[in-house]
Scaffold this active site. Structure first.
Site, mmCIF file in Angstrom:
data_model
loop_
_atom_site.group_PDB
_atom_site.id
_atom_site.type_symbol
_atom_site.label_atom_id
_atom_site.label_comp_id
_atom_site.label_asym_id
_atom_site.label_seq_id
_atom_site.Cartn_x
_atom_site.Cartn_y
_atom_site.Cartn_z
ATOM 1 N N LYS A 129 15.170 -26.734 6.001
ATOM 2 C CA LYS A 129 16.623 -26.948 6.694
ATOM 3 C C LYS A 129 17.116 -28.231 5.989
ATOM 4 O O LYS A 129 16.583 -29.310 6.098
ATOM 5 C CB LYS A 129 16.387 -26.991 8.158
ATOM 6 C CG LYS A 129 15.827 -25.651 8.823
ATOM 7 C CD LYS A 129 15.489 -26.010 10.374
ATOM 8 C CE LYS A 129 14.870 -24.950 10.969
ATOM 9 N NZ LYS A 129 15.495 -23.979 11.541
ATOM 10 N N LYS A 156 18.912 -22.748 22.836
ATOM 11 C CA LYS A 156 18.351 -23.075 21.369
ATOM 12 C C LYS A 156 18.752 -24.259 20.866
ATOM 13 O O LYS A 156 20.054 -24.498 20.653
ATOM 14 C CB LYS A 156 18.832 -21.836 20.487
ATOM 15 C CG LYS A 156 18.413 -22.065 19.156
ATOM 16 C CD LYS A 156 17.432 -21.202 18.553
ATOM 17 C CE LYS A 156 16.948 -21.524 17.052
ATOM 18 N NZ LYS A 156 15.534 -21.748 16.984
ATOM 19 N N ARG A 179 0.736 -1.091 -0.078
ATOM 20 C CA ARG A 179 0.054 -0.123 0.026
ATOM 21 C C ARG A 179 0.754 1.209 0.017
ATOM 22 O O ARG A 179 0.422 2.339 -0.302
ATOM 23 C CB ARG A 179 -0.867 -0.100 1.108
ATOM 24 C CG ARG A 179 -1.997 -1.009 1.057
ATOM 25 C CD ARG A 179 -2.737 -1.286 2.307
ATOM 26 N NE ARG A 179 -2.164 -1.929 3.387
ATOM 27 C CZ ARG A 179 -2.767 -2.497 4.200
ATOM 28 N NH1 ARG A 179 -4.136 -2.747 4.356
ATOM 29 N NH2 ARG A 179 -1.812 -3.181 5.320
ATOM 30 N N LYS A 238 9.455 -21.178 24.207
ATOM 31 C CA LYS A 238 10.409 -20.083 24.144
ATOM 32 C C LYS A 238 10.955 -19.715 25.489
ATOM 33 O O LYS A 238 10.582 -19.993 26.659
ATOM 34 C CB LYS A 238 9.448 -18.848 23.697
ATOM 35 C CG LYS A 238 8.801 -18.985 22.347
ATOM 36 C CD LYS A 238 8.324 -17.597 21.865
ATOM 37 C CE LYS A 238 7.916 -17.696 20.457
ATOM 38 N NZ LYS A 238 9.096 -17.644 19.347
ATOM 39 N N HIS A 273 5.597 -27.160 12.184
ATOM 40 C CA HIS A 273 7.173 -27.528 12.196
ATOM 41 C C HIS A 273 7.130 -28.900 12.990
ATOM 42 O O HIS A 273 7.841 -30.103 12.491
ATOM 43 C CB HIS A 273 7.855 -26.635 13.034
ATOM 44 C CG HIS A 273 7.739 -25.249 12.366
ATOM 45 N ND1 HIS A 273 7.816 -24.891 10.977
ATOM 46 C CD2 HIS A 273 7.847 -23.868 13.129
ATOM 47 C CE1 HIS A 273 7.693 -23.589 10.886
ATOM 48 N NE2 HIS A 273 7.550 -23.196 12.102
ATOM 49 N N GLU A 304 13.729 -22.605 22.060
ATOM 50 C CA GLU A 304 14.389 -21.390 21.983
ATOM 51 C C GLU A 304 14.604 -20.461 23.079
ATOM 52 O O GLU A 304 13.913 -20.772 24.004
ATOM 53 C CB GLU A 304 13.439 -20.502 21.063
ATOM 54 C CG GLU A 304 12.746 -21.293 19.757
ATOM 55 C CD GLU A 304 11.711 -20.170 19.058
ATOM 56 O OE1 GLU A 304 12.414 -19.262 18.709
ATOM 57 O OE2 GLU A 304 10.709 -20.416 19.326
ATOM 58 N N ASP A 344 6.978 -24.338 5.085
ATOM 59 C CA ASP A 344 7.304 -24.437 6.206
ATOM 60 C C ASP A 344 8.885 -24.514 6.342
ATOM 61 O O ASP A 344 9.247 -25.090 5.625
ATOM 62 C CB ASP A 344 6.788 -25.815 6.629
ATOM 63 C CG ASP A 344 6.946 -26.165 8.098
ATOM 64 O OD1 ASP A 344 8.127 -25.820 8.494
ATOM 65 O OD2 ASP A 344 6.047 -26.743 8.784
ATOM 66 N N HIS A 345 9.224 -23.269 6.992
ATOM 67 C CA HIS A 345 10.727 -23.100 6.698
ATOM 68 C C HIS A 345 11.585 -24.387 7.314
ATOM 69 O O HIS A 345 12.610 -24.419 7.116
ATOM 70 C CB HIS A 345 11.172 -21.810 7.223
ATOM 71 C CG HIS A 345 11.482 -21.728 8.711
ATOM 72 N ND1 HIS A 345 10.239 -21.495 9.567
ATOM 73 C CD2 HIS A 345 12.501 -21.773 9.478
ATOM 74 C CE1 HIS A 345 10.682 -21.450 10.810
ATOM 75 N NE2 HIS A 345 12.133 -21.822 10.849
HETATM 76 C C1 BG6 Z 1 8.602 -19.744 13.567
HETATM 77 C C2 BG6 Z 1 7.670 -19.228 14.874
HETATM 78 O O1 BG6 Z 1 7.827 -20.588 12.439
HETATM 79 O O2 BG6 Z 1 9.447 -20.567 13.785
HETATM 80 C C3 BG6 Z 1 8.448 -18.460 15.598
HETATM 81 O O3 BG6 Z 1 6.656 -18.490 14.330
HETATM 82 C C4 BG6 Z 1 9.796 -19.447 15.982
HETATM 83 O O4 BG6 Z 1 7.896 -18.215 16.813
HETATM 84 C C5 BG6 Z 1 10.481 -19.901 14.743
HETATM 85 O O5 BG6 Z 1 10.681 -18.677 16.629
HETATM 86 C C6 BG6 Z 1 11.581 -20.955 15.122
HETATM 87 O O6 BG6 Z 1 12.302 -21.222 13.873
HETATM 88 P P1 BG6 Z 1 13.836 -21.615 14.040
HETATM 89 O O7 BG6 Z 1 14.174 -22.009 12.495
HETATM 90 O O8 BG6 Z 1 14.574 -20.584 14.527
HETATM 91 O O9 BG6 Z 1 13.790 -22.859 15.011
#
Ligand code: BG6
Length: 526
Positions: free
Chosen positions: A220, A383, A79, A378, A278, A254, A215-216
């Site tokens: 990995k 981590k 926008r 969290k 995830h 995390e 889904d990131h």
């Molecule tokens: C995201 C969540 O999908 O994944 C976050 O929304 C989280 O809250 C993150 O911190 C964790 O991803 P990674 O790759 O750091 O384990």
């Protein structure tokens, strides 16, 4: 060829095959399989954080690696008002801020960046966009192929999908015609009902094969490696079942808190934020049967079978299967950090869980009776993301008269982060005269003997979308099955009557609520 010569050749080939990995790049370069078709990448929500932090750096890195299509065009839309020049400047600044800017090719990359301002609720704005894209297409020969990346808040997904469809921008399946694809990020709905509604809207304009749900975690390297590890080795699969495996623990811990995302997280909580996506993907990769081919739909079919076999949560005695927590005040990396309820934007009486541990069962022959412990939270001590496969003890100890009955069982750890490794712990004899066992660990580090280039998660997913490869993306049925599994849990946990009792406050920097709250047999992480 004589038989003996033939054997020598085969041996030589085998020898070459087994030694090549030591040279650094196993079986040729694995970076790029194909090059994508010429295309236009249209980022909706281009003035936002995701574009500056993740998408643009990933696209630029792909360009530096010669992995973007030739030709390509990137069009940012949102926008806000920017000229093409203004947008290029903004993107350049944010890349430099990240400190990863290789200036050498920036000018030529930036010349392919364009910006169009759009109003999300105005159809005429999308018709104008369609005309603009056609012009750019003609000018830069991008063959009419378009990738729409929705880098916008999820509540806008349906509005934008509809607007794209109505402006004629969703047509194009890629079969004998240019393709049009849409990329969405989680959350895919906030429960089963909203996920079904979102899928319905997407499907009114795009076919399933045009939709890429990211889904990131799947991007990995170490997560992708789970399939290779399980199905390209003969040694593990025979023990990968209830006969030999006692339990499986999947943890994604995390140290970060909610950061600036309270608006989203207050509604989502850890179950929607981490479990629906995830954690369920990791579970499926560990539990699935062997697909007959390494093809997106075959792999996704097998994952879906795992979700269908999940034992419904016994909501009547839910406390025996799930622990929920919320972080309180504590210390992370020697710094005092506030509790969740004191974070900016969080309701001081919030009942949103930031930690969950659940015990799930998969009702099929392979996994009957094996508990899978899924943990995520969290503000935990460290981590770490890893999967721990706890094997059973030997059925009979021949050493019982000297060592007693108990011999520590084997454990296999698949480290996803920070250690990208696979470790197997087993028993050996301690040197010396006395019969004594000791546990030793064999470690494989994922990057060991590999010096070639790697793609980061966003580079990988963007490239796969351009290539039309769905392997690392959620399919509609998987999304809906996971919501079907989680929705009763969410309803039970979120009902006002249950939640105050269920939610345990844990100290930031700890490993979650104290173990008296934990109904599960703990499987320690490394
Ligand atoms: C995201 C969540 O999908 O994944 C976050 O929304 C989280 O809250 C993150 O911190 C964790 O991803 P990674 O790759 O750091 O384990």
């Amino acid at each position: 060829m004589k038989k003996s010569d033939q054997k020598t050749t085969t041996d030589a080939a085998l020898f070459a095959a087994t030694t090549t990995p030591d040279l650094g790049i196993p079986y040729g370069s694995c970076l790029l399989e194909d090059s994508p078709d010429p295309c236009m990448i249209v980022v909706i929500g281009a003035s936002g954080d995701l574009t500056a932090r993740k998408l643009m750096p990933a696209l630029y890195n792909l360009y530096l690696k010669d992995a973007l299509p030739d030709p390509f065009v990137i069009v940012g839309c949102s926008r806000s008002d920017f000229s093409d020049e203004g947008f290029r400047e903004k993107m350049g600044v944010s890349l430099r801020e990240k400190g990863a800017m290789d200036e050498s090719k920036w000018e030529s990359f930036a010349s392919r960046l364009f910006y169009r301002s759009i109003q999300y609720d105005d159809p005429s704005s999308f018709s104008a966009l369609a005309r603009n894209l056609n012009e750019l297409d003609m000018r830069y020969h991008t063959a009419g192929n378009r990738l729409f990346y929705l880098a916008i808040p999820p509540f806008l997904y349906e509005t934008i999908a509809r607007a794209l469809g109505e402006a004629g921008l969703s047509a194009g399946t890629g079969e004998n015609e240019p393709w049009s694809r849409v990329v969405v990020e989680k959350p895919f709905g906030s429960d089963l009902e909203t996920a079904v509604a979102l899928n319905r809207t997407l499907h009114s304009h795009f076919q399933e094969k045009q939709v890429f749900r990211i889904d990131h975690y799947l991007a990995k390297e170490t997560v992708q490696n789970i399939l290779m590890f399980r199905f390209a080795n003969a040694v593990f699969e025979p023990v990968w079942n209830r006969t030999y495996i006692g339990s499986v623990s999947i943890i994604s811990a995390e140290t970060l808190g909610v950061e600036h995302r309270a608006g989203y997280y207050e509604q989502a909580g850890v179950l929607r934020d981490m479990f629906q996506n995830h954690m369920m993907q990791l579970l499926a990769l560990i539990a699935m049967e062997t697909p007959s081919r390494f093809e997106a739909d075959q792999v996704r079919d097998e994952k879906v079978k795992v979700y269908r076999a999940l034992r419904p949560f016994p909501v009547d005695n839910i406390n025996d299967f799930i622990v929920l927590g919320q972080y309180g005040l504590g210390t992370i990396d020697n710094h005092e950090v506030p509790g969740y309820r004191d974070e900016p934007g969080v309701d001081p009486h919030s009942l949103t869980p930031t930690y969950a541990k659940m015990k799930v069962f998969i009702d099929n022959w392979r996994w009957q009776g094996v508990p899978f412990y899924l943990t995520s939270g969290k503000r935990l001590a460290r981590k770490v993301t890893e999967i721990s496969i706890q094997l059973k003890e030997v059925p009979h100890s021949m050493f019982r008269n000297v060592l007693g009955e108990h011999i520590t069982a084997n454990r296999l750890i698949l480290g996803i982060y920070p250690d990208e490794k696979i470790s197997l712990t087993f028993q050996t004899k301690n040197p010396g005269a006395k019969v004594c066992l000791r546990s030793v660990t064999m470690d494989f580090y994922y990057r060991q003997n590999y010096t070639g280039p790697v793609l980061d998660a966003y580079e990988k997913v963007l490239l796969d979308c351009m290539l039309g490869d769905h392997m690392l993306f959620w399919r509609q049925d998987g999304v809906e099955l996971c919501w079907s599994f989680l929705t009763p849990i969410l309803q039970s946990c979120e009902s006002c009557a249950n939640l105050p009792d269920m939610l345990r406050i844990y100290e930031s920097g700890s490993w979650g609520p104290p173990s008296d709250a934990d109904p599960t047999t703990e499987v320690a992480h490394s």
